[in-house]
Design a protein around this motif. Structure first.
Motif, short mmCIF file in Angstrom:
data_model
loop_
_atom_site.label_atom_id
_atom_site.label_comp_id
_atom_site.label_asym_id
_atom_site.label_seq_id
_atom_site.Cartn_x
_atom_site.Cartn_y
_atom_site.Cartn_z
N UNK A 40 0.82 -1.20 0.00
CA UNK A 40 0.00 0.00 0.00
C UNK A 40 0.86 1.26 0.00
N UNK A 41 1.96 1.19 0.72
CA UNK A 41 2.87 2.33 0.74
C UNK A 41 2.42 3.49 1.58
N UNK A 42 1.28 3.36 2.28
CA UNK A 42 0.81 4.51 3.04
C UNK A 42 0.63 4.21 4.53
N UNK A 43 1.05 3.03 4.93
CA UNK A 43 0.93 2.71 6.35
C UNK A 43 2.13 3.23 7.13
N UNK A 44 1.85 3.77 8.33
CA UNK A 44 2.94 4.25 9.19
C UNK A 44 3.37 3.08 10.07
N UNK A 45 4.65 2.78 10.07
CA UNK A 45 5.09 1.65 10.89
C UNK A 45 4.87 1.97 12.36
N UNK A 46 4.63 0.92 13.12
CA UNK A 46 4.29 1.07 14.53
C UNK A 46 5.49 1.65 15.30
#
Ligand SMILES: [Zn+2]
Length: 286
Positions: A40-46
């Motif tokens: 997706x390329x839009x998730x912020x890593x935890x």
């Protein structure tokens, strides 16, 4: 199989409706948890548990629910689905771990499932689409998109997917994703969690020939008045070769009832106890 020449949007739309009708008659409502994926390329890593080296969440992290992405779930949405019966044979995943409850799951065309998404099975809903009791959280494995493909176009994408099926495995209750709130949360038709999932339109009409099996004729009615226990149901399907199902509207559970084919247009149902007002849906297929 009849050959029908149709503009594609009509056939795809009809097939999607047919899949949904079938799921609504035989399936149940459940909650799909669509997670973030690397593609997706839009998730912020935890920020709590994920790092660039391992790039995956901790199974005890309550911030990302073990997904490795901030917030964990992109959106949660109520969908119609059908769970196969429990497969009792032994199943081992690629990692060689024991999978005590692996089965198949079928659902609507959208939202598109991806491996590593989750589905939550709900035992009881209230009338405001709030889960009152959960059966369990399942991890989604390999996904197969069923599509109506016409001609020389890239297939199994937004424009031609009519339904999906996936292998799923029940998760242990100590899995972090099982802390994602579903119980007691309202699930309206649109997604919750920030992203609505409006169905994408199908593509412009073309004139190619497609092969399409039309849905079988079906008659469906809600019965029950609290006092009557014998219901002759007139279905006008014109055949004595019918398949019937009776289930509780509120739970989707099948109801055990004596069934008699009275004539080509009537099936009579005899209940042991008079069903409560509006409590039972009868589905008759010709
Ligand atoms: Zn985390």
């Amino acid at each position: 199989v009849p050959i029908i020449k149709l503009p594609e949007p009509y056939s795809v739309t009809l097939a999607r409706h047919s899949v949904n009708d079938s799921l609504m008659a035989h399936g149940e409502e459940c909650v799909l948890l669509s997670t973030y994926h690397p593609s997706d390329g839009d998730g912020m890593t935890c920020p709590n548990c994920s790092d660039d080296i391992y790039d995956s969440g901790s199974n005890t992290c309550t911030y990302c629910f073990g997904t490795g992405y901030s917030g964990g779930v992109r959106y949660a949405r109520r969908v119609w689905g059908l769970f196969s019966d429990h497969r009792a044979d032994e199943n081992y995943s690629a990692r060689g771990t024991w999978a005590p409850d692996a089965r198949e799951f079928q659902t609507e065309a959208f939202p598109l499932l991806l491996e590593h998404d989750f589905v939550v099975r709900v035992r009881h809903w209230d009338t405001n689409h709030i889960p009152l009791e959960l059966e369990g959280y399942y991890g989604i494995g390999q996904v197969i998109r069923n599509s109506l493909r016409t001609g020389n176009r890239f297939g199994q994408f937004y424009w031609d997917v009519v339904g999906q099926r996936a292998s799923i495995t029940k998760l242990q209750t100590n899995d972090a994703i099982c802390n994602y709130p579903v119980l007691g949360v309202a699930f309206p038709d649109i997604g919750v969690g920030g992203v609505s999932t409006v169905l994408p339109p199908v593509v412009a009409p073309d004139t190619k020939v497609i092969y399409y099996t039309p849905p079988t004729n079906e008659y469906s009615v809600v019965i029950g008045d609290g006092t009557t226990s014998v219901y002759p149901v007139v279905h006008h399907l014109g055949t004595t070769s019918v398949v019937v199902a009776v289930y509780e509207v509120s739970t989707g559970e099948l109801v055990d009832v004596d069934t008699f084919v009275t004539d080509a247009n009537t099936v009579t149902f005899r209940f042991g106890v008079a069903p409560a007002p509006g409590s039972c849906r009868v589905v008759i297929r010709g």
